[in-house]
Design a protein around this motif. Structure first.
Motif, PDB file in Angstrom:
ATOM      1  N   GLU A 380      35.612 102.248  -6.756  1.00 60.55           N
ATOM      2  CA  GLU A 380      36.872 102.883  -7.123  1.00 60.55           C
ATOM      3  C   GLU A 380      36.759 104.181  -7.232  1.00 60.55           C
ATOM      4  N   PRO A 381      37.796 104.999  -6.377  1.00 60.37           N
ATOM      5  CA  PRO A 381      37.591 106.344  -6.459  1.00 60.37           C
ATOM      6  C   PRO A 381      38.331 106.888  -7.895  1.00 60.37           C
ATOM      7  N   TYR A 382      38.218 108.145  -7.718  1.00 60.07           N
ATOM      8  CA  TYR A 382      38.666 108.892  -8.926  1.00 60.07           C
ATOM      9  C   TYR A 382      39.938 109.358  -8.746  1.00 60.07           C
ATOM     10  N   LYS A 383      40.732 109.785  -9.938  1.00 59.45           N
ATOM     11  CA  LYS A 383      42.191 109.790  -9.940  1.00 59.45           C
ATOM     12  C   LYS A 383      42.579 110.806  -8.974  1.00 59.45           C
ATOM     13  N   GLN A 384      41.833 112.105  -9.214  1.00 58.54           N
ATOM     14  CA  GLN A 384      42.087 113.357  -8.284  1.00 58.54           C
ATOM     15  C   GLN A 384      41.975 113.053  -6.940  1.00 58.54           C
ATOM     16  N   GLU A 385      41.093 112.276  -6.333  1.00 64.46           N
ATOM     17  CA  GLU A 385      40.953 112.035  -5.047  1.00 64.46           C
ATOM     18  C   GLU A 385      42.297 111.177  -4.564  1.00 64.46           C
ATOM     19  N   VAL A 386      42.392 110.187  -5.300  1.00 62.84           N
ATOM     20  CA  VAL A 386      43.639 109.321  -4.811  1.00 62.84           C
ATOM     21  C   VAL A 386      44.861 110.188  -4.818  1.00 62.84           C
ATOM     22  N   VAL A 387      45.021 110.920  -5.712  1.00 59.58           N
ATOM     23  CA  VAL A 387      46.093 111.869  -5.809  1.00 59.58           C
ATOM     24  C   VAL A 387      46.252 112.798  -4.366  1.00 59.58           C
ATOM     25  N   SER A 388      45.145 113.302  -4.113  1.00 59.45           N
ATOM     26  CA  SER A 388      44.922 114.248  -3.181  1.00 59.45           C
ATOM     27  C   SER A 388      45.298 113.449  -1.726  1.00 59.45           C
ATOM     28  N   GLU A 400      35.665 108.871   2.841  1.00 60.00           N
ATOM     29  CA  GLU A 400      35.163 107.603   3.046  1.00 60.00           C
ATOM     30  C   GLU A 400      35.949 106.201   2.717  1.00 60.00           C
ATOM     31  N   ILE A 401      36.150 106.538   1.324  1.00 58.70           N
ATOM     32  CA  ILE A 401      37.084 105.267   0.555  1.00 58.70           C
ATOM     33  C   ILE A 401      38.351 105.689   1.279  1.00 58.70           C
ATOM     34  N   GLY A 402      38.922 106.612   1.405  1.00 59.65           N
ATOM     35  CA  GLY A 402      40.099 106.898   1.775  1.00 59.65           C
ATOM     36  C   GLY A 402      40.319 105.787   2.981  1.00 59.65           C
ATOM     37  N   ARG A 403      39.291 105.976   4.111  1.00 59.19           N
ATOM     38  CA  ARG A 403      39.216 105.288   5.383  1.00 59.19           C
ATOM     39  C   ARG A 403      39.607 104.095   5.034  1.00 59.19           C
ATOM     40  N   VAL A 404      38.945 103.545   4.156  1.00 60.39           N
ATOM     41  CA  VAL A 404      38.861 101.995   3.967  1.00 60.39           C
ATOM     42  C   VAL A 404      40.144 101.559   3.295  1.00 60.39           C
ATOM     43  N   TYR A 405      40.545 102.206   2.463  1.00 64.46           N
ATOM     44  CA  TYR A 405      42.213 101.912   1.928  1.00 64.46           C
ATOM     45  C   TYR A 405      43.168 101.841   3.143  1.00 64.46           C
ATOM     46  N   PHE A 406      43.061 102.929   3.824  1.00 61.79           N
ATOM     47  CA  PHE A 406      44.006 103.093   4.882  1.00 61.79           C
ATOM     48  C   PHE A 406      43.623 101.847   5.976  1.00 61.79           C
ATOM     49  N   GLN A 407      42.541 101.424   6.235  1.00 59.90           N
ATOM     50  CA  GLN A 407      42.251 100.467   7.041  1.00 59.90           C
ATOM     51  C   GLN A 407      42.925  99.222   6.696  1.00 59.90           C
ATOM     52  N   GLU A 408      42.825  98.836   5.562  1.00 59.41           N
ATOM     53  CA  GLU A 408      43.301  97.866   4.729  1.00 59.41           C
ATOM     54  C   GLU A 408      44.852  97.761   5.002  1.00 59.41           C
ATOM     55  N   HIS A 409      45.512  98.842   4.668  1.00 57.28           N
ATOM     56  CA  HIS A 409      46.923  98.845   5.109  1.00 57.28           C
ATOM     57  C   HIS A 409      47.224  98.639   6.444  1.00 57.28           C
ATOM     58  N   LEU A 410      46.534  99.397   7.567  1.00 60.12           N
ATOM     59  CA  LEU A 410      46.822  99.232   8.955  1.00 60.12           C
ATOM     60  C   LEU A 410      46.609  97.744   9.245  1.00 60.12           C
ATOM     61  N   LYS A 411      45.678  97.081   8.474  1.00 65.30           N
ATOM     62  CA  LYS A 411      45.348  95.683   8.869  1.00 65.30           C
ATOM     63  C   LYS A 411      46.434  94.875   8.950  1.00 65.30           C
ATOM     64  N   LYS A 412      47.550  95.119   7.819  1.00 61.57           N
ATOM     65  CA  LYS A 412      48.624  94.327   7.555  1.00 61.57           C
ATOM     66  C   LYS A 412      49.783  94.661   8.786  1.00 61.57           C
ATOM     67  N   VAL A 503      48.902  98.730  -1.457  1.00 62.04           N
ATOM     68  CA  VAL A 503      47.671  98.982  -1.566  1.00 62.04           C
ATOM     69  C   VAL A 503      47.249 100.536  -2.204  1.00 62.04           C
ATOM     70  N   TYR A 504      48.179 101.375  -1.709  1.00 64.68           N
ATOM     71  CA  TYR A 504      48.067 102.863  -2.185  1.00 64.68           C
ATOM     72  C   TYR A 504      48.468 102.887  -3.751  1.00 64.68           C
ATOM     73  N   LYS A 505      49.525 102.151  -3.843  1.00 59.89           N
ATOM     74  CA  LYS A 505      50.013 102.085  -5.254  1.00 59.89           C
ATOM     75  C   LYS A 505      49.198 101.699  -6.187  1.00 59.89           C
ATOM     76  N   ALA A 506      48.487 100.576  -5.918  1.00 57.03           N
ATOM     77  CA  ALA A 506      47.451  99.993  -6.960  1.00 57.03           C
ATOM     78  C   ALA A 506      46.320 101.014  -7.033  1.00 57.03           C
ATOM     79  N   ALA A 507      45.917 101.566  -5.882  1.00 52.07           N
ATOM     80  CA  ALA A 507      44.924 102.553  -6.140  1.00 52.07           C
ATOM     81  C   ALA A 507      44.997 103.551  -6.943  1.00 52.07           C
ATOM     82  N   ARG A 509      47.242 103.574  -9.660  1.00 47.43           N
ATOM     83  CA  ARG A 509      47.122 103.055 -10.823  1.00 47.43           C
ATOM     84  C   ARG A 509      45.937 102.846 -11.320  1.00 47.43           C
ATOM     85  N   ASN A 510      44.823 102.056 -10.662  1.00 47.29           N
ATOM     86  CA  ASN A 510      43.477 101.928 -11.220  1.00 47.29           C
ATOM     87  C   ASN A 510      42.611 103.244 -11.278  1.00 47.29           C
ATOM     88  N   ALA A 511      42.944 104.301 -10.573  1.00 42.68           N
ATOM     89  CA  ALA A 511      42.200 105.428 -10.534  1.00 42.68           C
ATOM     90  C   ALA A 511      41.919 106.030 -11.840  1.00 42.68           C
TER      91      ALA A 511
END
Lengths: 543, 377
Positions: A380-388, A400-412, A503-507, A509-511
């Protein structure tokens, strides 16, 4: 009211002066003699440059390679005027190498001052806020050779203020200021050491100086042997002979005329001896701390290239600047953009933040080895990164992780192939040459050709452009129109929806913050809730 | 006769010079009227005040025996590669100050070194006119040649066994006709951009050593080159001894924009984090910021007491702070948008030759002619 109140003025003057000082070296009656002498001293020039110099005649000798010397010279001159309230010398010849400067004209050079006076002047007049900086600058002035202390055995590692508060300093004669046309050659040094040994001065030789003297005298004897025949060097009076012989070899060496001028009275003579002593202390130090003594590769190149280049580029300055159109409005826009960037990202800047928000790993003790785990391992990424990611699309794509999350979203959204195409083309841009052809084919087949499984959605215009490029010339940049189109599509369209997606909102929260921070001790209940949330997210991911 | 001709030439040149100087002064005056440090004016309005920067030297890396000329961070944010005048290249773990690897080049004055994005190789170049790429030992977590910093610089024992094979694995990628002043990997391990003293920049393919693109336009040595941080960017900037800073398009090999407002050689160029502007540091002691879209210089960071030339420049992570490594042994820290000098960092004992921010912005490292590197945070 300081002479230096307008920094722009004196900087320009300094630059001009350094420039002029070299031009004016030509402006004398004995121009022919001067030219030859300087060529002899120019040991670094190759043969081509030397012949070119002799041909060109009265042109620049060396361009002002060391801009800083011009600036410091101007500063020192201003200082001399101010510190003793003495009017500047009004001589028509502004050359510093002129033979007229032998006499100590004004009392600039005979007046002495303490280190504190110097530092105080610098602090007051140069807008320096800290004493430390002013004393550092004073130290550098001393090490460069513009100012010297009136004591023996001072080293190039001297720092101001010294431990002895009564130590007096003096300004160095402009002749001895570091510049291109006075070379601290070995023969000069030898003659200086020899005259010191023979007792003309009050300064006895140091150990290292004795070693140097033997060494340089040996080189001189070789010189003598070569010119006058073997055997002359065995003359018992050969040491004093060296001086007169070298005088003949370099007949117009300035240094000798300067030193051996008989036109000075005894008090001036003492000061001149001090100045010479100081000059050699700077140029032949025990420890090689000399400031600009080492020439850099770019200096060799410029000296070897010759000087016409320098002129031509200088004249071009005015021409190219004039043709640029001035557009005041866009400056405001640019400044606004820059200020916006700075203020937006200031919270992510570790150098600007305080410790509470973000623990800088470098502040911790290396023995404890507290280096934050890379977020990949934790998953899981750090809070700062997710906010950025929320602030800028570029940051999202970069991580890299951002791309993974973004890919998740795009799949939908069923537009995953956009991101994959973009990443593949980015790889193509800097792929090894051997792979380029294969990659182009692969990308085309997979994303663009009508028969592909996962075509990207680009408009017909872009598709035409790409196919045209494919036919004419296949390079890394063949797909660039499509890449630009897809990039702006993702940025304007998908990115906006990503920011409001689950997806992003969960990220967000959990960061969490990086390991090592105890921002607040979570209560027991909070831990439970957090664990539940993580499990929920994992369930979401799997489904 | 000859002297007449010479004096005539001299006169006309003298006149030309005076005219050029007048034009230049006029241009500068005009420019001042148009935008009198507009960025600084706007910057002072926007922010209330500038907080103080608490930066101290955290690590000192000792081990070089010659002047440190260049250094680079690895993308893992803790490893550093540094090159020096005696031909040695050292790979350090910055956090623990251990030396991980040492490579000896047969040339002196290794002016440039760069870390590959993957961390698997390094590139370096200098007076030998070549840029070579060396693969690194796989040492992501464990170091095979860790020597503590208390010992003498890497002893010949372990280095020799490594050195023999290292030199065999060396790949010569770039060949110029003069010294290499800067080299950097582009977005991958397979391409290198070099800047050289023969006044050209060039793009090379690492595997084959082939020249992909060559950029001509400077009239004197090119001292530094920097690739745009934008993902989609195909631009890079270069600064040279002809006082020019040029913006190049890598696709067409053309110089799109060029700026000439410095008074002396440009030693270093660095992009602003967003890639819309860049800063240059020069021997005349000033750092100037240029904007691409506005096509002009928008800021100049100078003080009357800052006399010595800038050897290296970098921005902080947000772009709010500009750091300059100067020839007066200090790092001067400036506020980008207000133009104020925030502080000066003491520590080095000789001129600072290189300064670089770590990839995540938590610290920066400086290398100096006093043979040490310092990490500040």
């Amino acid at each position: 009211m300081s002479v230096l109140s307008s920094t722009y003025n004196w900087r320009v003057k300094a630059w001009l002066r350094a420039y002029e000082g070299v031009l004016i070296a030509q402006d004398s009656d004995n121009s022919k003699e001067r030219k030859e002498e300087i060529v002899l001293n120019a040991g670094d020039l190759n043969d081509n440059a030397k012949t070119q110099l002799k041909k060109e005649g009265s042109f620049l000798i060396f361009p002002p390679r060391q801009f800083v010397i011009g600036q410091v010279s101007a500063l020192i001159m201003a200082m001399q005027n101010e510190i003793f309230h003495i009017k500047p010398r009004k001589s028509k010849k502004t050359t510093i190498n002129s033979r007229q400067s032998f006499r100590i004209k004004s009392s600039n050079e005979s007046e002495s001052f303490t280190a504190d006076m110097l530092i105080q002047w610098l602090e007051d007049n140069l807008d320096i806020s800290s004493y430390e900086e002013a004393s550092h600058l004073a130290t550098l002035l001393c090490r460069m050779g513009f100012v010297y202390p009136c004591k023996y055995d001072w080293d190039a590692t001297i720092t101001l203020p010294t431990e002895d508060p009564t130590l007096q300093f003096r300004f160095q004669n402009p002749y001895y200021w570091p510049n291109e046309t006075l070379s601290a050659s070995d023969t000069d040094y030898a003659s200086h050491l020899v005259s010191r040994e023979s007792g003309c001065y009050n300064a006895p030789l140091d150990e290292y100086e004795m070693v140097s003297m033997d060494h340089t005298v040996n080189t001189c004897t070789n010189c003598v042997d070569q010119c006058w025949g073997v055997g002359m060097s065995f003359n018992p009076k050969f040491k004093s002979l060296i001086i007169s012989v070298t005088k003949n070899i370099l007949p117009l060496n300035h240094y000798f005329y300067f030193r051996l001028s008989s036109q000075c009275n005894p008090s001036d003579k003492a000061i001149k001896q001090w100045q010479e002593y100081a000059f050699w202390r700077v140029n032949r130090p025990l420890t090689n701390h000399n400031l600009d003594s080492r020439v850099r590769p770019k200096d060799w190149n410029v000296m070897a290239r010759g000087l016409n280049r320098y002129f031509s580029s200088y004249v071009q300055v005015a021409v190219t600047d004039e043709t640029k159109s001035t557009n005041p409005r866009s400056i405001t826009a640019s400044c606004t953009r820059i200020i916006k960037t700075c203020t937006e990202w200031i919270n992510f800047d570790p150098l600007w933040q305080d410790e509470e928000e973000f623990k800088n790993p470098w502040h911790s003790d290396p023995a404890k080895r507290m280096w934050p785990e890379p977020s990949n391992i934790a998953g899981e990424p750090y809070k700062q990164e997710v906010v950025s990611w929320g602030l800028s699309f570029e940051k999202l794509i970069e991580s890299e992780i951002g791309r993974v999350y973004f890919q998740e979203h795009l799949k939908k959204e069923f537009s995953e192939e956009n991101l994959l195409f973009y990443l593949r083309c980015a790889y193509l841009h800097s792929a090894p040459l051997s792979e380029v052809d294969g990659l182009i084919k692969e990308i085309f087949e997979q994303y663009i050709s009508p028969s592909s499984d996962t075509p990207i959605n680009i408009d017909t215009q872009t598709a035409l452009k790409v196919s045209k490029l494919m036919k004419t010339k296949r390079t890394r940049h063949t797909f660039d129109p499509a890449v630009d189109h897809i990039y702006s599509l993702m940025k304007k369209d998908s990115y906006k929806r990503f920011l409001v997606s689950s997806v992003y909102k969960a990220a967000v929260r959990n960061a969490k913050h990086p390991v090592g921070i105890k921002k607040e001790k979570p209560g027991f209940a909070r831990i439970i809730v957090r664990m539940w949330r993580i499990s929920q997210f994992k369930v979401e991911k799997q489904s | 006769m000859a002297s007449d001709k010479n004096s005539n030439r001299y006169d006309t040149l003298e006149n030309l010079r005076k005219e050029a100087e007048q034009l230049r002064k006029k241009l500068q005056a005009d420019r001042k009227n148009l935008n009198d440090a507009e960025l600084f004016v706007m910057g002072k309005k926007s922010e209330g005040g500038s907080p103080s920067i608490q930066v101290r030297c955290r690590r000192i890396l000792k081990g070089h025996t010659g002047k440190v000329l260049d250094m680079d961070w690895s993308l893992d944010k803790r490893r550093i590669v540094s090159s020096s005048q005696d031909g040695k290249i050292l790979v350090w773990d910055g956090f623990t100050t251990n030396k991980e690897q040492a490579i000896s080049l047969p040339t002196t004055w290794v002016n440039a070194c760069a870390y590959a994005p993957s961390g698997g190789s390094i590139a370096c170049g200098g007076l030998d006119n070549k840029c070579s790429v060396f693969p690194l030992n796989s040492s992501s977590n464990s170091s095979t040649l860790s020597v503590s910093n208390k010992q003498n610089p890497v002893s010949s024992g372990p280095a020799d066994t490594g050195a023999g094979t290292i030199m065999q694995q060396r790949k010569v990628v770039a060949m110029h006709t003069s010294y290499i002043s800067a080299c950097t990997f582009t977005h991958s391990d397979y391409q290198i951009l070099t800047a050289s003293g023969d006044s050209t920049c060039a793009l090379w393919d690492v595997e084959s050593g082939q020249l992909l693109q060559s950029f001509h336009g400077h009239q004197s040595d090119v001292m530094d080159a920097a690739l745009s941080p934008c993902e989609t960017g195909n631009l890079f900037i270069s600064g040279g001894c002809d006082k020019n800073a040029c913006v190049w398009d890598m696709r067409t090999a053309k110089c799109i924009q060029s700026f000439q407002t410095h008074n002396s050689d440009i030693n270093t160029v660095k992009w602003f984090p967003t890639g819309e502007a860049f800063a240059t540091g020069s021997d005349d002691g000033t750092i100037k910021m240029y904007d691409l879209r506005a096509d002009r210089e928008i800021a100049c960071y100078e003080r009357p007491n800052v006399l010595f030339g800038v050897n290296s420049v970098d921005f902080s992570a947000s772009g709010r702070i500009v750091l300059g490594g100067y020839n007066d042994y200090l790092v001067h820290v400036w506020d980008t948008i207000t133009g104020e000098k925030l502080t000066a960092l003491f520590g080095h004992e000789n001129r600072i030759s290189c300064l670089k921010m770590s990839p995540d912005g938590t610290s920066f490292c400086t290398g100096s002619w006093d043979t040490t590197l310092r990490i500040w945070a």
